[in-house]
Design a protein around this motif. Structure first.
Motif, PDB file in Angstrom:
ATOM      1  N   SER A 264       0.842  -1.197   0.000  1.00  0.00           N
ATOM      2  CA  SER A 264       0.000   0.000   0.000  1.00  0.00           C
ATOM      3  C   SER A 264       0.877   1.247   0.000  1.00  0.00           C
ATOM      4  O   SER A 264       2.098   1.172   0.174  1.00  0.00           O
ATOM      5  CB  SER A 264      -0.887   0.012   1.239  1.00  0.00           C
ATOM      6  N   ARG A 265       0.258   2.398  -0.146  1.00  0.00           N
ATOM      7  CA  ARG A 265       1.027   3.645  -0.104  1.00  0.00           C
ATOM      8  C   ARG A 265       1.630   3.857   1.292  1.00  0.00           C
ATOM      9  O   ARG A 265       2.742   4.377   1.422  1.00  0.00           O
ATOM     10  CB  ARG A 265       0.156   4.826  -0.512  1.00  0.00           C
ATOM     11  N   ARG A 266       0.907   3.444   2.326  1.00  0.00           N
ATOM     12  CA  ARG A 266       1.460   3.554   3.679  1.00  0.00           C
ATOM     13  C   ARG A 266       2.677   2.629   3.825  1.00  0.00           C
ATOM     14  O   ARG A 266       3.696   3.012   4.409  1.00  0.00           O
ATOM     15  CB  ARG A 266       0.391   3.194   4.709  1.00  0.00           C
TER      16      ARG A 266
ATOM     17  N   HIS B  18       4.573   1.698   1.413  1.00  0.00           N
ATOM     18  CA  HIS B  18       5.628   2.295   0.594  1.00  0.00           C
ATOM     19  C   HIS B  18       6.361   3.393   1.366  1.00  0.00           C
ATOM     20  O   HIS B  18       7.600   3.460   1.345  1.00  0.00           O
ATOM     21  CB  HIS B  18       5.032   2.870  -0.685  1.00  0.00           C
ATOM     22  N   GLU B  19       5.628   4.234   2.046  1.00  0.00           N
ATOM     23  CA  GLU B  19       6.261   5.313   2.822  1.00  0.00           C
ATOM     24  C   GLU B  19       7.146   4.747   3.934  1.00  0.00           C
ATOM     25  O   GLU B  19       8.270   5.212   4.155  1.00  0.00           O
ATOM     26  CB  GLU B  19       5.187   6.235   3.409  1.00  0.00           C
TER      27      GLU B  19
ATOM     28  N   ASP C 194      10.256   3.230   2.282  1.00  0.00           N
ATOM     29  CA  ASP C 194      11.212   4.278   1.886  1.00  0.00           C
ATOM     30  C   ASP C 194      12.040   4.746   3.080  1.00  0.00           C
ATOM     31  O   ASP C 194      13.261   4.912   2.993  1.00  0.00           O
ATOM     32  CB  ASP C 194      10.466   5.477   1.277  1.00  0.00           C
TER      33      ASP C 194
ATOM     34  N   SER D 233       7.108   1.531  -6.844  1.00  0.00           N
ATOM     35  CA  SER D 233       6.321   1.147  -5.687  1.00  0.00           C
ATOM     36  C   SER D 233       5.281   2.215  -5.398  1.00  0.00           C
ATOM     37  O   SER D 233       5.616   3.401  -5.397  1.00  0.00           O
ATOM     38  CB  SER D 233       7.244   0.955  -4.474  1.00  0.00           C
ATOM     39  N   PRO D 234       4.018   1.838  -5.184  1.00  0.00           N
ATOM     40  CA  PRO D 234       3.471   0.491  -5.300  1.00  0.00           C
ATOM     41  C   PRO D 234       3.626  -0.060  -6.731  1.00  0.00           C
ATOM     42  O   PRO D 234       3.494   0.686  -7.707  1.00  0.00           O
ATOM     43  CB  PRO D 234       1.999   0.665  -4.941  1.00  0.00           C
TER      44      PRO D 234
ATOM     45  N   ASP E  70      -1.982   1.711 -12.622  1.00  0.00           N
ATOM     46  CA  ASP E  70      -3.289   1.929 -11.997  1.00  0.00           C
ATOM     47  C   ASP E  70      -4.375   1.420 -12.942  1.00  0.00           C
ATOM     48  O   ASP E  70      -4.901   2.161 -13.786  1.00  0.00           O
ATOM     49  CB  ASP E  70      -3.484   3.416 -11.694  1.00  0.00           C
TER      50      ASP E  70
END
Length: 391
Positions: free
Chosen positions: A310-312, A314-315, A318, A336-337, A341
């Motif tokens: 998820s984007r969370r 991914h953060e 990172d 990433s992700p 889309d």
């Protein structure tokens, strides 16, 4: 032609006569790249394609004609109001096709087909534009620099052809190169070089490279990985699945994978072979595996590195990678992700979105709908499986 190596080698072994039509140049929108081929045997059997169906009938007839008269020729097919429906090339592009009858004297071609059929890396350089006496002449080049054949008794020309073929083979590429009669590289195709005393003008060579399939390494033995394995095989990759958990990394779960490896992902990546065509898909979705693996992957000269999450996720990933010493330049390479889309939800849809992103990266595509877009449908081709060099 080398993409038909298995079938054509069989025909040679059986002593069958055949002719091969090869795409040697394209302009505008054309469905098949240089190197695509259609072969027709003396009994009328046809294999391969040069246009995705547009001009197959006309080319088929030219192959039969070549079998009758024994001549090598280059024909151009293009779109105009008068001939669009006559030959079927209504896509707006042009294609030049060389039709060559096979005979036992074409030793370089036979050796190249035999090597490619065995899965050995090899390049074949053929004259596709130049004096009539040289049209179709060929030289085979292997990775170690050994070669067979020649382009008509001009040592300088042979040396240049061998060097250029070796360079394209090293990159797994198929393409055209232009040389003058004295062997020096020169400008754009079909331009007179003004140099050389052995034959007038210059030559265009089509160099076809046959190389082993590029690698796709899928990390994480999950259901999404099983779908991605199938997509990778469909795209022509040699697919490896790696996971540290033997209960999940099994042949039963991944019957279509070429290899299944039970090992910690980062440890396996350190010891396995990768190159500039390799794609790495990290679906482990667990920081214990992801961070050491991606720290290794982002420093390798591979074509593609993608990670699921998820984007969370991914953060957080990172942040952890920065703490592990991964530079901003290296992080910029991470997809990433992972995937485009497409609104994907199922493993199969997700695999399709990942495969689509790999294809877009390979060809420089945008991933946007073609409807309403003014971007080219077909871009400059690279060899199958070859992606741009990493930044």
């Amino acid at each position: 032609m080398l993409d038909l190596a298995g079938q054509l080698h069989e025909w040679i072994e059986e002593g069958r006569d055949f002719a091969v039509a090869t795409v040697v140049a394209v302009g505008g929108s054309a469905p098949r790249p240089p190197g695509a081929a259609l072969a027709v045997s003396a009994d009328g059997t046809a294999v391969g394609s040069v246009s995705g169906g547009c001009v197959e009938g006309a080319v088929y007839d030219l192959c039969l004609q070549a079998l009758q008269d024994g001549e090598t020729r280059v024909e151009r097919f293009g779109y105009s109001d008068e001939d669009a429906f006559a030959v079927g090339l209504t896509c707006g592009g042009t294609i030049d096709i060389m039709i060559t009858p096979y005979d036992a004297g074409r030793t370089a071609q036979a050796a190249a087909l035999s090597a490619a059929a065995r899965g050995e890396p090899v390049a074949l350089a053929r004259v596709v534009h130049g004096p009539a006496g040289l049209l179709g002449r060929a030289v085979l080049v292997r990775p170690d620099g050994t070669h067979e054949g020649g382009l008509g008794g001009h040592p300088g020309l042979d040396r240049t052809a061998i060097a250029q073929a070796g360079a394209l083979l090293a990159g797994g590429r198929t393409g055209t190169v232009e040389v003058s009669a004295n062997g020096a590289r020169w400008g754009s195709p079909r331009t007179e070089s003004g140099g050389g005393s052995h034959c007038p003008g210059g030559l265009t060579l089509l160099v076809e490279s046959a190389v082993p399939a590029p690698r796709m390494i899928v990390f994480g033995a999950i259901d999404f990985s099983a779908a991605l394995v199938r997509a990778g095989k469909f795209l022509g990759y040699h697919v490896t699945v790696c996971d540290a958990r033997p209960v999940f990394a099994t042949r039963v779960r991944f019957p279509e994978a070429d290899e299944i490896v039970v090992d910690w992902p980062h440890r396996y990546l350190r010891r396995t072979d990768t190159d500039a065509r390799t794609v790495l898909c990290v679906l482990t979705h667990d920081a214990r595996f992801d961070i050491p693996l991606l720290a290794e992957a982002l420093r390798l000269p591979v074509a593609y590195v993608g990670a699921m999450g998820s984007r969370r996720t991914h953060e957080d990933r990172d942040r952890r990678l920065r703490e592990a010493g991964v530079s901003e330049r290296e992080l910029a390479r991470l997809r990433s992700p992972i995937g485009l889309d497409l609104g994907a939800r199922t493993p199969e849809e997700t695999a399709l979105s990942i495969a689509a992103e790999i294809i877009a990266a390979r060809h420089g595509g945008t991933g946007r709908p073609l409807t309403g877009s003014d971007t080219p449908i077909h871009r400059d081709e690279r060899a199958p499986g070859q992606l741009p060099q990493p930044v």
